[in-house]
Enzyme design. Structure first.
Site, short mmCIF file in Angstrom:
data_model
loop_
_atom_site.label_atom_id
_atom_site.label_comp_id
_atom_site.label_asym_id
_atom_site.label_seq_id
_atom_site.Cartn_x
_atom_site.Cartn_y
_atom_site.Cartn_z
N SER A 119 -3.37 1.26 7.09
CA SER A 119 -1.94 1.47 7.27
C SER A 119 -1.45 0.67 8.50
CB SER A 119 -1.65 2.97 7.39
OG SER A 119 -0.27 3.23 7.31
N ASP A 259 1.00 1.37 -3.65
CA ASP A 259 1.30 0.69 -2.40
C ASP A 259 1.78 -0.74 -2.64
OD1 ASP A 259 1.05 2.29 -0.23
OD2 ASP A 259 -1.00 1.74 0.25
N HIS A 278 -2.07 6.26 -0.70
CA HIS A 278 -2.10 5.51 0.55
C HIS A 278 -3.43 5.64 1.30
CE1 HIS A 278 -0.17 3.28 3.75
NE2 HIS A 278 -0.35 4.24 4.63
#
Length: 300
Positions: A119, A259, A278
């Site tokens: 991330s 994503d 995610h």
């Protein structure tokens, strides 16, 4: 199974504008002197902790890969600076790049290492790699956007897939500036269950890492905003797209079906995790470890 060498410590980190001594807390699984390429894991946020990526340490147990996890400055067990809330000139991407260099030097692995960024950690790792630092051997970017504008556009589309009442609650409180309202927080959790981590209930390490935002929201609120889809912080205009061609190391790009992704790195392998949102390291753990371990040990 042989016992695993686990070392915890703190690296002094000189930040002249902090106004006090700073330290980066870290944990090392395995032997950094083993001759096997060590993996340094960069957690997300910015403003959470390494707890939700702690299971990447399985690579040390299963594949003999030394794994370094650490809490970035302002987070977890590293130095907190709540007095800097809102100081965008202090909380910069470069600050965390400097911290990473400092940690690599402290651990004496700056000559040869791999990075895995998840991330925000992947955003940070991509900027770091684009600067072509000494010793970076392999790069893994997991579930990271190439620009926050692209992420915000994707998040807006994802929100349209939520139940209508959830959408209306989110829109209402964002428009009225009442994002701390309990109804808004519940609606946020619905988004997270669909598009952050599809495991229900939410895994304890992920819950724990989010609890740190409540304890000290300084970094998260300054750089990101109140949640993962309503971006108000200094990263709102961030983009690495124009710099991706400068990433010269072999790169593994990981994302879930839900994503956004990018493919402008010259030497890149892309692996998609169709059953994940995610966090495939939490949602499809066995396959994630297999893919990452093979990439690190055998190339692509």
């Amino acid at each position: 199974m042989a016992s695993m060498k686990i070392v915890e410590g703190e690296a002094d980190f000189l930040v002249p504008t902090a106004g006090k001594p700073c330290k980066t807390w870290y944990r090392v699984y395995g032997d950094l002197k083993s001759g096997v390429l060590p993996l340094v894991v960069l957690h997300g946020g910015p403003g959470v902790t390494r707890e939700y990526v702690e299971n990447v340490s399985q690579l040390a147990y299963h594949d003999g890969i030394p794994v370094v996890l650490y809490d970035q400055l302002g987070n977890g067990l590293s130095t907190h600076l709540p007095e800097t809330m809102g100081h965008t000139g202090f909380w910069t991407v470069q600050l965390f790049i400097d911290e990473l260099h400092n940690l690599l030097n402290h651990l004496d692995i700056h000559g040869n290492y791999a990075l895995l960024g998840q991330s925000w950690g992947g955003m940070l790792a991509s900027v770091f790699a684009a600067q072509q630092p000494e010793g970076l051997n392999k790069l893994i970017i997991a579930n990271s956007p190439a620009s926050m504008q692209l992420w915000m556009e994707a998040a807006a589309q994802l929100r349209l897939q939520l139940p209508q009442d959830v959408q209306e609650t989110l829109n209402k409180h964002e428009a009225e500036g009442t994002i701390t309202d309990e109804a808004y927080q519940r609606a946020t959790q619905v988004f997270y269950e669909h598009f952050l981590c599809r495991r229900v209930p939410m895994p304890e390490p992920l819950k724990s890492t989010f609890s740190w935002i409540e304890k000290d929201p300084t970094v998260y609120m300054t750089m990101n905003g109140p949640n993962e889809f309503f971006i108000m912080g200094s990263l709102k205009t961030w983009s690495i797209i124009d710099e991706l061609h400068k990433i010269s190391v072999t790169t593994l790009l990981i994302n879930g079906r839900y994503d956004p992704f990018f493919q402008r790195i010259p030497k890149v392998k892309w692996v998609q995790f169709a059953e994940s949102a995610h966090g495939p390291h939490l949602e499809e753990t066995e396959r994630f470890m297999e893919v990452v371990g093979k990439f690190l040990l055998q190339g692509y």
